[in-house]
Design a protein around this motif. Structure first.
Motif, PDB file in Angstrom:
ATOM      1  N   THR A 223      -0.132  20.015 -13.978  1.00  0.00           N
ATOM      2  CA  THR A 223       0.350  19.211 -15.096  1.00  0.00           C
ATOM      3  C   THR A 223       1.868  19.304 -15.191  1.00  0.00           C
ATOM      4  OG1 THR A 223       0.135  21.056 -16.656  1.00  0.00           O
ATOM      5  CG2 THR A 223      -1.746  19.543 -16.466  1.00  0.00           C
ATOM      6  N   LEU A 266       1.855   6.662 -21.242  1.00  0.00           N
ATOM      7  CA  LEU A 266       1.953   8.087 -20.914  1.00  0.00           C
ATOM      8  C   LEU A 266       1.197   8.970 -21.909  1.00  0.00           C
ATOM      9  CD1 LEU A 266       5.662   8.510 -19.727  1.00  0.00           C
ATOM     10  CD2 LEU A 266       3.582   8.485 -18.335  1.00  0.00           C
ATOM     11  N   GLN A 267       0.843   8.408 -23.061  1.00  0.00           N
ATOM     12  CA  GLN A 267       0.080   9.174 -24.048  1.00  0.00           C
ATOM     13  C   GLN A 267      -1.417   8.908 -23.959  1.00  0.00           C
ATOM     14  OE1 GLN A 267       2.230   9.479 -28.046  1.00  0.00           O
ATOM     15  NE2 GLN A 267       3.319   7.752 -27.135  1.00  0.00           N
ATOM     16  N   SER A 272      -2.298  11.388 -19.282  1.00  0.00           N
ATOM     17  CA  SER A 272      -1.914  12.693 -19.826  1.00  0.00           C
ATOM     18  C   SER A 272      -2.991  13.257 -20.742  1.00  0.00           C
ATOM     19  CB  SER A 272      -0.601  12.570 -20.620  1.00  0.00           C
ATOM     20  OG  SER A 272       0.426  11.989 -19.856  1.00  0.00           O
ATOM     21  N   PHE A 281       1.420  15.533 -18.601  1.00  0.00           N
ATOM     22  CA  PHE A 281       1.174  14.474 -17.615  1.00  0.00           C
ATOM     23  C   PHE A 281       0.326  15.030 -16.476  1.00  0.00           C
ATOM     24  CE2 PHE A 281       2.652  12.025 -13.829  1.00  0.00           C
ATOM     25  CZ  PHE A 281       2.344  10.742 -14.253  1.00  0.00           C
ATOM     26  N   ASN A 282      -0.629  14.215 -16.000  1.00  0.00           N
ATOM     27  CA  ASN A 282      -1.497  14.624 -14.898  1.00  0.00           C
ATOM     28  C   ASN A 282      -0.717  14.598 -13.587  1.00  0.00           C
ATOM     29  OD1 ASN A 282      -3.338  14.658 -12.717  1.00  0.00           O
ATOM     30  ND2 ASN A 282      -4.977  13.852 -14.001  1.00  0.00           N
TER      31      ASN A 282
END
Length: 292
Positions: A223, A266-267, A272, A281-282
């Motif tokens: 992550t 991104l949320q 993520s 974040f992945n």
């Protein structure tokens, strides 16, 4: 796309700084270290004890942190055997850091280090001019295939350099990562540069299948804490934005609608996870092992 947006690779200093922030805020090297500790010894156990020398070729070795982890596992597996470790790395700055790391690391007496300041394609061209190609026991490409223009040709060439029972070790971003989704969705709206390709494990395994090359693929869970990306006027967040989008000064040059759209994505769960008030974040990776 706004004309003021430009690729992060056009500013070496900014790229180096954003990359360091990425490492500082992610578990990238930690998950690699864990894999090296738990899985790599079993993967490299097939060489046998008959060799008087082990030849290792590092393509894009960077500053050497991961290289030395690999070398330490080989040393433990084959104590006392001489190791010839050659490094192909285009950045003089990274080579200097690599040499400094070697100088302050103990127990490297049985390893001979050689550095070549060149790209993988320059190395390939130089080798092709020779009548006899050097054979290698391990060739590793850690997070570097994004910077190769013809990946299938590169894979085919280096596969031809493998000695008996030898291996190619590759790390790229996983198809399960947020990177893969981010690149595929926004590629056409972000500044591109010939220096970097968007490639994930799914692209790479498809290329290997087409080439008829056998491989095994392992998942590395990782992550990156991107919480600072959602704080206004945050230097760390600004640099992480640059790295995420591969755009120089993304926060100040991106169109507001593009930034808002990426910020929203991104949320989302496919990019993520939210945990204890932070956003991660992945950054999953894939470790691909190719056999001779």
């Amino acid at each position: 796309m706004a004309s003021s947006m430009r690729s992060l690779f056009t500013d070496h200093r900014r790229y180096a700084e954003s990359f360091q922030r990425f490492l500082n805020n992610s578990t990238e090297h930690q998950c690699m270290q864990e894999f090296m500790d738990k899985k790599l010894p079993g993967i490299i156990a097939r060489f046998g004890d008959t060799k008087s020398e082990i030849n290792i070729l590092s393509i894009g070795g960077g500053a050497g942190e991961i290289d030395l982890q690999i070398l330490s596992k080989v040393q433990v597996q084959y104590p006392g055997i001489h190791i010839n470790n050659e490094v192909v790395e285009p950045s003089a700055e990274q080579i200097t850091k690599y040499k400094e790391l070697v100088a302050k690391t103990s127990n490297l007496e049985n390893i001979k280090f050689t550095w070549h300041k060149e790209t993988s394609s320059e190395y390939q061209n130089r080798m092709m001019e020779k009548k006899e190609l050097q054979k290698w026991d391990i060739i590793h490409m850690i997070q570097m295939l994004y910077y190769v223009k013809d990946i299938p040709a590169t894979l085919k060439f280096f596969h031809s350099l493998l000695a008996t029972n030898a291996l190619i070790l590759i790390i790229v971003v996983s198809e399960t990562s947020g990177w893969d989704k981010l690149w595929k969705k926004y590629e056409s709206r972000l500044p591109r540069d010939d220096l970097c390709l968007y490639v994930s494990s799914s692209d790479l395994t498809q290329m290997l299948d087409n080439l008829g090359i056998k491989y095994k693929c392992y998942d590395l869970l990782s992550t990156m804490d991107i919480s600072d990306c959602f704080i206004d006027s945050n230097e760390n967040g600004d640099l992480l934005w640059d790295f995420l989008t591969e755009t120089c000064n993304f926060n100040t040059t991106a169109p507001p609608d593009l930034k808002a759209e990426i910020m929203k994505d991104l949320q989302e769960p496919e990019f993520s996870v939210k945990k204890e008030g932070k956003i991660f974040f992945n950054n999953n990776l894939s470790f691909i092992v190719i056999e001779a």
